[in-house]
Design an enzyme around this catalytic site. Structure first.
Site, short mmCIF file in Angstrom:
data_model
loop_
_atom_site.label_atom_id
_atom_site.label_comp_id
_atom_site.label_asym_id
_atom_site.label_seq_id
_atom_site.Cartn_x
_atom_site.Cartn_y
_atom_site.Cartn_z
N SER A 240 0.89 -1.11 0.07
CA SER A 240 -0.05 -0.19 0.16
C SER A 240 0.95 1.25 -0.12
O SER A 240 2.24 1.08 -0.21
CB SER A 240 -0.91 -0.15 1.06
N LYS A 241 0.24 2.52 0.03
CA LYS A 241 1.05 3.58 -0.01
C LYS A 241 2.08 3.80 1.04
O LYS A 241 3.12 4.44 0.79
CB LYS A 241 -0.19 4.79 0.28
N ARG A 242 1.80 2.99 2.21
CA ARG A 242 2.70 2.98 3.32
C ARG A 242 4.07 2.57 3.14
O ARG A 242 5.14 2.87 3.44
CB ARG A 242 2.30 2.27 4.70
N HIS A 243 3.95 1.85 1.69
CA HIS A 243 5.40 1.26 1.59
C HIS A 243 6.17 2.07 0.58
O HIS A 243 7.15 1.65 -0.31
CB HIS A 243 5.07 -0.21 0.97
N GLY A 244 5.54 3.29 0.30
CA GLY A 244 6.31 4.11 -0.63
C GLY A 244 5.41 4.48 -1.93
O GLY A 244 4.30 4.07 -1.76
#
Ligand code: GLU
Length: 470
Positions: A240-244
């Protein structure tokens, strides 16, 4: 196209093309190319509340950048409503579908009741065989699910997946407002488009039996299914977005090469021996669904960066110069300050030390600035009174050079080093700070020669003046 193989990638335009979707698209595309089949792009835009033109355009832009050309499409489901209506009518007249006039409240009550009895909450079939229906009462269309037996999906990757028919609902295929439902449209499109292989994320596996029932009801052969594993972040959670950055266009913005992203995403879940770097042609030649990894793939941003650097190292020089030029212009700098040949020299110096095009442009900035922006820490450390004499000496020697080549600059450096009995680092670091503003750059001789004599001397003078002032 010389084979009957037909695949489709079917994104919903409710968001950007993210890298998980792109990987699914690539598996479809390479599978089609390997078999000289047909790759189709279909936009699933029936969710009118969440689908937007902005995302429609963005998805096409992402494919354009990736350089993936589709043989057919983009088709849009909203432009195919007649087809779904026609199929629904056919199912209604064959008796496979029926009108249901139960209200949402009634259906909810059925579900509650089933739940209370410990059964699967689903529609209880009240309207299946009712002939007393008032034509003025609003109705939806439901597909009659078999009461017993199993629906088996023989998946190329997931293997045989068995669904108990008793668990399947009489699914709504056309809502009371006349709009067709998601799983119905997907099945009808796949039939109409003669899709032979449905290759998609395994988050869609639970939809498959519903779609298979539509095929069966229409007496159409089911396609082959390959449900591919998801991409997980380094923390093993769904990517998800959290991973970049997660949209394809964000990778474009961040200076990735489309070829590198393609290579990375395909290799993430597909392998051919130990090979890491693949050209498109090599992937086409070797791709097979059987070689897809059955377990989830872990996204590794470091490896993607490494691969991107590999592609930059061997990228076409003209492409790198073009990228440099447009990056500089975006920052309000003028590439024309230096000749095309010099800019080619600059990208050749930087290509081995840049992980992204953004790094390359950042690393080249100082060549194009009128005055260098000094990194204060580096300036305090290296632009010191004790270094000024040697810098001045070098400056004077450099002015005597006629052809300001790397070789000649190097000779001057060595002469000064010998006469002053200093090592290269002692001389090069203050010069580097004066010339580039910081402490890292390509080789110092190459850097000065690419920057040119006048601008080199000017920057050394500016640095010397700063030392005098302090
Ligand atoms: N539209 C679906 C999605 O965006 C894909 C459906 C399919 O491939 O069958 O995930």
């Amino acid at each position: 196209m010389n084979s009957d193989i037909r695949v489709r990638f079917a994104p919903s335009n409710t968001g950007h093309l993210h890298i998980g979707g792109a990987r699914t698209a690539l598996f479809n595309w390479f599978f089609a190319r390997h078999h000289a089949g047909t790759a189709i792009l279909r936009i699933e835009d029936t969710d009118r509340k969440r689908s937007t033109e902005k995302y429609y355009d963005a998805i096409l832009e992402a494919f354009d950048w990736l350089g993936l050309e589709w043989d057919e499409g983009p088709y849009r489901q909203t432009q195919r409503m007649d087809l779904y209506q026609e199929a629904a009518n056919k199912l209604l007249s064959s008796g496979a579908a029926y009108r249901c006039t139960c209200t949402p409240d009634e259906v909810n009550a059925m579900r509650e009741k089933a739940r209370a009895e410990g059964k699967t909450p689903k529609y209880d079939g009240t309207c299946r065989d009712r002939y007393d229906k008032d034509p003025n009462v609003p109705f939806c269309l439901r597909l009659r699910a078999p009461d017993a037996g199993e629906t088996i999906v023989d998946d190329i990757l997931a293997g045989e997946v068995v669904f108990e028919n008793s668990q399947l609902d009489d699914m709504v295929i056309v809502r009371t407002d006349g709009t067709p439902t998601y799983n119905f449209c997907v099945a009808i499109d796949d039939i109409d488009m003669k899709i032979t292989h449905v290759i998609r994320g395994n988050d869609h596996l639970s939809n498959t039996p519903k779609q298979v029932l539509v095929y069966k009801a229409l007496e159409e052969p089911t396609p082959n299914f390959a449900h591919i594993s998801m991409i997980l972040g380094p923390d093993k959670k769904r990517l998800s977005k959290r991973h970049g950055a997660d949209s394809v266009l964000e990778y474009k913005e961040r200076g990735f090469l489309p070829e590198a992203l393609i290579n990375y995403l395909v290799r993430l879940g597909w392998s051919h021996g130990d090979q890491e770097v693949f050209s498109k042609e090599e992937i086409i030649a070797n791709f097979s669904l059987e070689n897809l990894n059955r377990s989830a793939a872990i996204f590794n941003p470091e490896k993607l960066l490494w691969l991107n650097q590999e592609y930059i190292k061997s990228a076409d020089g003209d492409f790198l110069v073009e990228s440099l030029d447009s990056g500089l212009k975006e920052q309000g700098l003028s590439p024309d300050l230096l000749t095309g040949k010099t800019r080619m020299g600059i990208v050749d110096e930087l290509r081995t030390r840049s992980k992204t095009l953004t790094d390359m442009i950042e690393g080249a900035r100082f060549f194009f600035e009128n005055e260098v922006e000094l990194d204060e820490k580096a300036a305090v450390k290296f632009l010191t009174p004790e270094n000024s004499a040697i810098m001045l000496k070098l400056r004077d020697e450099l002015t005597k050079i006629e052809t300001f080549s790397t070789e000649n600059v190097k000779l001057v450096f060595h002469r000064v080093m010998e006469e002053e009995a200093v090592k290269l680092g002692k001389l090069a670091q203050p010069v580097r700070v004066a010339i580039t503003g910081g402490t890292t750059s390509p080789g110092i001789f190459e850097t000065l020669s690419l920057l040119g004599k006048d601008r080199t001397i000017h920057r050394l003078d500016t640095a010397l003046a700063r030392i005098n002032e302090k």
